[in-house]
Design an enzyme around this catalytic site. Sequence first.
Site, PDB file in Angstrom:
ATOM      1  N   HIS A  34      -7.683  -5.364  -0.895  1.00 30.21           N
ATOM      2  CA  HIS A  34      -6.409  -4.749  -0.556  1.00 30.21           C
ATOM      3  C   HIS A  34      -5.493  -5.693   0.217  1.00 30.21           C
ATOM      4  O   HIS A  34      -4.279  -5.660   0.036  1.00 30.21           O
ATOM      5  CB  HIS A  34      -6.682  -3.492   0.274  1.00 30.21           C
ATOM      6  N   SER A  71       0.839  -1.197   0.000  1.00 25.85           N
ATOM      7  CA  SER A  71       0.000   0.000   0.000  1.00 25.85           C
ATOM      8  C   SER A  71       0.879   1.254   0.000  1.00 25.85           C
ATOM      9  O   SER A  71       1.695   1.425  -0.903  1.00 25.85           O
ATOM     10  CB  SER A  71      -0.950  -0.042   1.205  1.00 25.85           C
TER      11      SER A  71
END
Length: 700
Positions: free
Chosen positions: A671, A549
């Site tokens: 994610h 991320s």
Amino acid sequence: MGDKRLQPPLPRAEPRIRVLHDHVTIDGYRWLRDRDNPDVRAYLEAEGGYAEQAAAHLSALKAEIIAEIEGRQLREGALPSFQVGPFEYFQRHEQGQSHPRWWRRPAGGDRAELVIDPNVLEGAEVFYRLGVFEPSDDGRFVAFSFDVIGDENYELRVRDMETGRDVWQGSRRAAMVAWASDGHTLFFTRERPRLRRQCNELIRLDIATGDSEVVFEEANGYLEIRVRRSDSGVWLFLDVIASSDWSSPVHMGAAEVWCIPADEAGGKWRRIVRRELGCNIYVEHWRDSFLFRADDAGPSCRLVRAPINDPSPSSWEEVVPHRAGVALEEVHILEKHLVVLEREGLRPRLVSRDGRGGVGATIVPEEPSCTLKVGLSAGGIHSVARHPFRSSKLVYSISSFVTPDTVVEHDLADPRSTVLYQARVPGYDAAQYVATVVMAKAEDGVQVPISLVARRDRTNPGPVLLNVYGCYGSTRWPSFMAARLSLLDRGVAFGWVHVRGGGELGRPWHEAATRDRKRITYTDLIAAAEGLVDIGFASRDAIVIEGSSGGGGTVLATAALRPDLFCAVLAKVPLCDILDTEMDFMMPYALQETAEYGDPHIAHEYRYLRSYDPYYNLSADRPLPPTYVDAALDDGQVLYYQPARYVAQRRSCSADRDPELVFRMRMVGGHSGASHGPSVDEERAFRMAWTLDHLRRSSS
């Protein structure tokens, strides 16, 4: 990389010109944002096919690692139950089921009844992640939320335990929840569509009537709200926090705090901390007072108390003073004990105090750097850890590079500790591994800590995999991961680099690397790698960096600054186009990103950001190390096309399309990757096999 005849794919470019601050930018891959375009899907599939072919020679190694991971799966034991009202709630993973089911039994009783079976939810066979699991005080209702797509938009439902039916279900944008003490009023926060990934509305829901209404709305896009109940259960708190601050998932300092008695659910919320005060405050309730953890006297925070009827700063009485270098991170309340989680450097400790602030028991883990949590959580992304209030028994958990997850109960009245649970990993012998913390000197002389683990019999210097995040004040502490043993047992050391930009050493550690100082995050990582070489721990030609991320953006930006230093880069769901993210406020976290990286609408901040943005610093004359990039089609944080555009642009900048770059798009999950099934182990094994291959090649 195997067959040299393989040629990576290259999508067509559709140049698009943007002029900002008299600077001309040409972007050829904005069209990849259109996921309904068949050419987009074709390109993503072509990249996946190339990655598989390019790594085909690693199939035996990958299979070997998968077998190792499967062999270390936990064989027995379950996390302890937690009690809410008259019931104990627990999970049980049954053979043949993808997800553990939730059960409950009367406190001290034996007969269990099923609460929720995630396996019957539509879509859970493909993906499932829990958001919250919150029973009402009397156990009549259970509020729970879940995501069966991977985009982190959680659907909230309320189940009536008398009938076993869901009596309410709402939007897929619910986050934190808190019950009032009447047993039928539920408060929950909800994201507004135009401010994606921010919770800006508080909803009051009456289960008895089905009526709901917005009772609080935060209009400032740089702020978001969270709702919680005090440890005593007597008060409900509404925290208004800076949305760019991820320093703590729960005990985050708020710019403003509102409260309401838990037994007055229909009453008027009272503001007890005003944002004009200008500091960050976390509020708890104990006896006849509110407790405030505040940074008004310094960034490490102090603890003060004030009467409930007059919580203004003029009434504050200091309980624990501010101490430079000792971060007061969390405040936990039991009926007769105040417990604070402190951290000096990287080492945490739990300190109990009496009503006058006098120190009682102090619990200091032996680990030099570890994860320490108070209470037990349902495990959902928005779940809050809890511990019994009317008890002297404090429950906490510890995990480190060498210690598997362990839950301990410590009696503060009669100092004794009992291990309630410890994960048993087949074949694991902690004595074969050693964890330590070393320091590296940054460019400006600041000492940057690195948490490390390796086998005791590892030969120095040797290969090292360094993980990093370094954004938003977020903390990253060592925890146990059985899959990591496949690297350690092959002589690869692993480390967390606690660079500035993260929050491990407090708020100043974060603020030292934001906006026009953000490059410090990347130079700290460079200094850490070079420092490990200088002390003879790491081989100069065998350092891999890894981030996910925001951390994925960190490693890509760092590799662009010093491509000669790293033999490979792992960028998982990376934020790699910071400028474009901030220019489009419909992107997740776009507004918050400006507080971290700077505002591109301001000329000097644009120029500074442009100097390190991974996407806009790709060029033919700047070859980069071999790089692994992945993404998820349904990712709700880093959208799939952000990494895809980076990969396409990087291929277009290379005469040979950069064959050492591999890109994998997950068509299922979000994610954090797949939620269950064989793909979880396959993803880990692929990355480890790819890493080991490049470490071998760089040192041969």
